[in-house]
Write an enzyme that holds these catalytic residues in place. Structure first.
Site, PDB file in Angstrom:
ATOM      1  N   THR A   1       0.832  -1.199   0.000  1.00  0.00           N
ATOM      2  CA  THR A   1       0.000   0.000   0.000  1.00  0.00           C
ATOM      3  C   THR A   1       0.871   1.254   0.000  1.00  0.00           C
ATOM      4  OG1 THR A   1      -1.788  -1.118   1.170  1.00  0.00           O
ATOM      5  CG2 THR A   1      -1.716   1.277   1.356  1.00  0.00           C
TER       6      THR A   1
ATOM      7  N   ARG B   1     -13.463  -7.861  -1.637  1.00  0.00           N
ATOM      8  CA  ARG B   1     -12.848  -7.555  -0.347  1.00  0.00           C
ATOM      9  C   ARG B   1     -12.410  -6.099  -0.308  1.00  0.00           C
ATOM     10  NH1 ARG B   1      -7.503  -5.644   1.465  1.00  0.00           N
ATOM     11  NH2 ARG B   1      -7.256  -6.370   3.613  1.00  0.00           N
ATOM     12  N   VAL B   2     -12.683  -5.432   0.803  1.00  0.00           N
ATOM     13  CA  VAL B   2     -12.266  -4.044   1.018  1.00  0.00           C
ATOM     14  C   VAL B   2     -11.419  -3.987   2.279  1.00  0.00           C
ATOM     15  CG1 VAL B   2     -13.029  -1.679   1.460  1.00  0.00           C
ATOM     16  CG2 VAL B   2     -14.328  -3.130  -0.116  1.00  0.00           C
ATOM     17  N   GLY B   3     -10.247  -3.383   2.183  1.00  0.00           N
ATOM     18  CA  GLY B   3      -9.365  -3.261   3.331  1.00  0.00           C
ATOM     19  C   GLY B   3      -9.533  -1.932   4.041  1.00  0.00           C
ATOM     20  N   ASP B   4      -8.505  -1.547   4.773  1.00  0.00           N
ATOM     21  CA  ASP B   4      -8.581  -0.323   5.570  1.00  0.00           C
ATOM     22  C   ASP B   4      -8.297   0.940   4.773  1.00  0.00           C
ATOM     23  OD1 ASP B   4      -5.824  -1.356   5.470  1.00  0.00           O
ATOM     24  OD2 ASP B   4      -5.345   0.420   6.628  1.00  0.00           O
TER      25      ASP B   4
ATOM     26  N   THR C   1      -0.423   1.266   6.451  1.00  0.00           N
ATOM     27  CA  THR C   1      -0.189   0.164   5.525  1.00  0.00           C
ATOM     28  C   THR C   1      -0.023  -1.118   6.321  1.00  0.00           C
ATOM     29  OG1 THR C   1       1.309  -0.751   3.844  1.00  0.00           O
ATOM     30  CG2 THR C   1       2.296   0.662   5.512  1.00  0.00           C
ATOM     31  N   GLY C   2      -0.608  -2.208   5.834  1.00  0.00           N
ATOM     32  CA  GLY C   2      -0.497  -3.469   6.539  1.00  0.00           C
ATOM     33  C   GLY C   2      -1.709  -4.338   6.305  1.00  0.00           C
TER      34      GLY C   2
ATOM     35  N   GLY D   1      -5.151  -5.045   6.472  1.00  0.00           N
ATOM     36  CA  GLY D   1      -6.266  -4.127   6.673  1.00  0.00           C
ATOM     37  C   GLY D   1      -7.325  -4.570   7.646  1.00  0.00           C
TER      38      GLY D   1
END
Length: 330
Positions: free
Chosen positions: A197, A225-228, A248-249, A251
């Site tokens: 990210t 899928r949706v991350g942070d 970043t990481g 999520g």
């Protein structure tokens, strides 16, 4: 109350990384930080030649945003410019070079936030807009919403005149090879998720803060899928009263902990230094939950912090005094 406050500070253990501490007040001060992903990689995973290539791109990306700040431009425009530069580079997991989902498609997320007025915009699961970060900014500026997702987000970006690309533009030989290898491995190993990210935070001459984050997500993720990264308060947050944060990481952990907002809340309500707030969230809360990654953050006074609980994190920062690029723990 003052006596209690200072006693608490005196006996609270804090691990400080001195490379990240700045103490000057704004007075026209400008600061820009970027990240290009965090992970448990070693120096042997990133040879000297490859490291030089990444250093070049990171340095150019931070300069891209900083030159906007130098001429009195806004923090919001600066973070967009830096992130957009990294989206266009094929080396990062954002824009061109994004990882592929389980079905072999690109699905990208991005968000941006203005600390001046708390306005924010985000897009999720987009597949055709060339620069998701610009689409997020358009959502913020040209719609009454904070987030648009899927085809609707792509269509809105196109209607606003943003450049669109066929999916093949985003897929590089490297990202395709990663996907092929991931689907050859049964069962899927725990370390198959790749994090890359990108993000930026900035403080401009007017004392305004901004943050931006963009990603292709996690390799081999389930479709949709949706991350942070597109979630305000999880992967991105900015408030002139406190700080600007980009994360970043992994999520799922950042969402559950609302990492970006938690850092700002510690600064606001506990009135603790930014470095201490970042340390608490990254090394205590995130690590305790089992998540990994890192953050970049800058507060309203120009103090900044870069921290991660992984072995490495691609990062760069620029102030009036210097421009630095780092990959591993110092």
């Amino acid at each position: 109350m003052k006596i209690t406050f200072y006693v608490l500070l005196l006996f609270t253990p804090v691990l400080i990384n001195m490379e990240n501490v700045q103490t000057a007040t704004p007075n026209g001060k400008i600061v820009l930080l970027i990240h290009g992903g965090a992970g448990n990689f070693k120096e042997s995973d990133l040879g000297p030649d490859q490291q030089k290539i990444y250093e070049k791109y990171l340095r150019e990306a931070v300069e891209e945003g900083y030159k906007i700040l130098e001429v009195g431009g806004s923090a919001l425009d600066a973070v967009e410019a830096s992130v957009k530069f990294m989206e266009d580079a094929p080396l990062f997991n954002a824009g061109k070079g994004s990882v592929l989902n389980k079905e072999g498609h690109v699905e990208m997320d991005a968000s941006i936030m203005s600390g001046k007025d708390l306005k924010a915009g985000a897009v999720a699961v987009v597949r055709h807009v060339k620069n998701p970060i610009s689409a997020a900014k358009i959502v913020m500026e040209k719609s009454s919403h904070v987030m648009l997702a899927g085809n609707g987000a792509d269509e809105f970006a196109q209607s606003m005149g943003l450049e669109m690309k066929d999916e093949s533009y985003f897929i590089t030989s490297s990202s395709l090879e990663q996907w092929k290898k991931a689907n050859e491995l049964i069962p899927e190993p725990k370390d198959i998720n790749k994090h890359g990210t990108v993000g930026a935070v900035a403080l401009d001459q007017n004392g305004n803060l901004a943050a931006a984050t963009s990603t292709g997500g996690i390799l081999n993720k389930l479709p949709g899928r949706v991350g942070d990264s597109p979630i305000i308060g999880a992967g991105t947050y900015a408030d002139n009263n406190t700080c600007a944060v980009s994360a970043t990481g992994h999520g799922e952990y950042f969402i559950r902990l609302t990492v970006a907002r938690s850092i700002a809340a510690l600064v606001e309500y506990k009135m603790i230094p930014l470095e201490q707030a970042v340390n608490e969230v990254v090394h205590n809360r995130l690590s305790k939950l089992g998540g990994n990654g890192g953050v970049i953050a800058v507060d309203k006074n120009g103090n900044f912090s870069i921290d991660h609980n992984t072995t490495g994190m691609f990062r760069a920062w620029k102030t009036e005094k210097k421009c630095e690029v780092r990959f591993f723990k110092e």
